[in-house]
Design a protein around this motif. Sequence first.
Motif, PDB file in Angstrom:
ATOM      1  N   CYS A  51       0.797  -1.267   0.065  1.00 48.56           N
ATOM      2  CA  CYS A  51      -0.070  -0.082   0.161  1.00 48.56           C
ATOM      3  C   CYS A  51       0.769   1.328  -0.053  1.00 48.56           C
ATOM      4  CB  CYS A  51      -0.815   0.055   1.105  1.00 48.56           C
ATOM      5  SG  CYS A  51      -2.226  -1.284   0.911  1.00 48.56           S
ATOM      6  N   ASP A  52       1.963   1.225   0.830  1.00 49.47           N
ATOM      7  CA  ASP A  52       2.771   2.695   0.767  1.00 49.47           C
ATOM      8  C   ASP A  52       3.502   2.760  -0.494  1.00 49.47           C
ATOM      9  OD1 ASP A  52       2.204   2.850   3.721  1.00 49.47           O
ATOM     10  OD2 ASP A  52       3.669   2.000   4.239  1.00 49.47           O
ATOM     11  N   GLN A  53       3.820   1.854  -1.336  1.00 48.21           N
ATOM     12  CA  GLN A  53       4.604   2.019  -2.309  1.00 48.21           C
ATOM     13  C   GLN A  53       3.630   2.122  -3.714  1.00 48.21           C
ATOM     14  OE1 GLN A  53       5.147  -0.293  -5.211  1.00 48.21           O
ATOM     15  NE2 GLN A  53       3.417  -1.675  -4.252  1.00 48.21           N
ATOM     16  N   ALA A  54       2.629   1.917  -3.659  1.00 46.15           N
ATOM     17  CA  ALA A  54       1.417   1.812  -4.683  1.00 46.15           C
ATOM     18  C   ALA A  54       1.208   3.139  -5.197  1.00 46.15           C
ATOM     19  CB  ALA A  54       0.229   1.302  -4.334  1.00 46.15           C
ATOM     20  N   VAL A  55       0.958   3.368  -6.466  1.00 50.17           N
ATOM     21  CA  VAL A  55       0.920   4.943  -6.989  1.00 50.17           C
ATOM     22  C   VAL A  55      -0.736   4.921  -7.669  1.00 50.17           C
ATOM     23  CG1 VAL A  55       1.457   6.700  -8.637  1.00 50.17           C
ATOM     24  CG2 VAL A  55       3.282   5.159  -7.188  1.00 50.17           C
ATOM     25  N   ARG A  61     -10.368   4.009  -8.774  1.00 49.98           N
ATOM     26  CA  ARG A  61     -10.942   2.897  -7.800  1.00 49.98           C
ATOM     27  C   ARG A  61      -9.683   2.443  -6.988  1.00 49.98           C
ATOM     28  NH1 ARG A  61     -13.693  -1.473 -11.370  1.00 49.98           N
ATOM     29  NH2 ARG A  61     -13.717  -2.480  -9.482  1.00 49.98           N
ATOM     30  N   LEU A  62      -8.574   2.211  -7.358  1.00 51.71           N
ATOM     31  CA  LEU A  62      -7.390   1.861  -6.599  1.00 51.71           C
ATOM     32  C   LEU A  62      -7.030   2.868  -5.611  1.00 51.71           C
ATOM     33  CD1 LEU A  62      -5.147   0.132  -5.743  1.00 51.71           C
ATOM     34  CD2 LEU A  62      -3.702   0.982  -7.749  1.00 51.71           C
ATOM     35  N   GLY A  63      -7.193   4.454  -5.908  1.00 52.23           N
ATOM     36  CA  GLY A  63      -6.769   5.458  -5.251  1.00 52.23           C
ATOM     37  C   GLY A  63      -7.741   5.410  -3.782  1.00 52.23           C
ATOM     38  N   ARG A  64      -9.073   5.094  -4.209  1.00 52.88           N
ATOM     39  CA  ARG A  64     -10.039   5.163  -3.017  1.00 52.88           C
ATOM     40  C   ARG A  64      -9.817   3.824  -2.284  1.00 52.88           C
ATOM     41  NH1 ARG A  64     -13.606   6.375  -7.346  1.00 52.88           N
ATOM     42  NH2 ARG A  64     -14.615   4.214  -7.315  1.00 52.88           N
ATOM     43  N   ALA A  65      -9.568   2.827  -2.517  1.00 51.80           N
ATOM     44  CA  ALA A  65      -9.355   1.779  -1.995  1.00 51.80           C
ATOM     45  C   ALA A  65      -7.898   1.957  -1.085  1.00 51.80           C
ATOM     46  CB  ALA A  65      -9.144   0.394  -2.730  1.00 51.80           C
TER      47      ALA A  65
END
Length: 178
Positions: A51-55, A61-65
Amino acid sequence: MKGQPTITPPLKLLDQMFYLERGWRDLTPTKHKELRQEQLKPVIKQFWQWCDQAVATPKSRLGRALTYAQNQRSMLNRVLDYGEIDLSNNATERNVKSFVIGRKNWLFATSPAGAQANAIWLTLIETAKANGLDPRQYLEYLLNQLGQLPVFPTEEELAVYLPWQQVPDKKVWRDQEA
């Protein structure tokens, strides 16, 4: 394959967390906590690293998740310190559902005392369910038995009537015939 859902790394980690928890369902809280520290903690750590490295853009949808997950971080990490709490809140949501369904009925409580009486009855019913008891039979049992107690019973005298103190030979269990 087209039409097949893609299992992403965080979903695999979440599946692994729930898989581990299912295997520990019947363990004591102490053993549950111990296994969480040994086996679940590394999986949660991997999840947060991902989660910390995800952009992702915040409104995707990914940003909200990711935002949701980060907002729940302290609560998810808390399960590592307590063997008594569940990883999921599904059981709590199921139990609250009866209150939500009855919400319009509570308008007819007519007073704070009436609302408190409703809360007491619903607490008895939901606690009976949570302990594997048939709520109707348990309430009948309480109404029949509590009237036999002294006017001012002691905590010890009342404790035997708590739902988690009931033994299967009493007729308050769900799976027994009347």
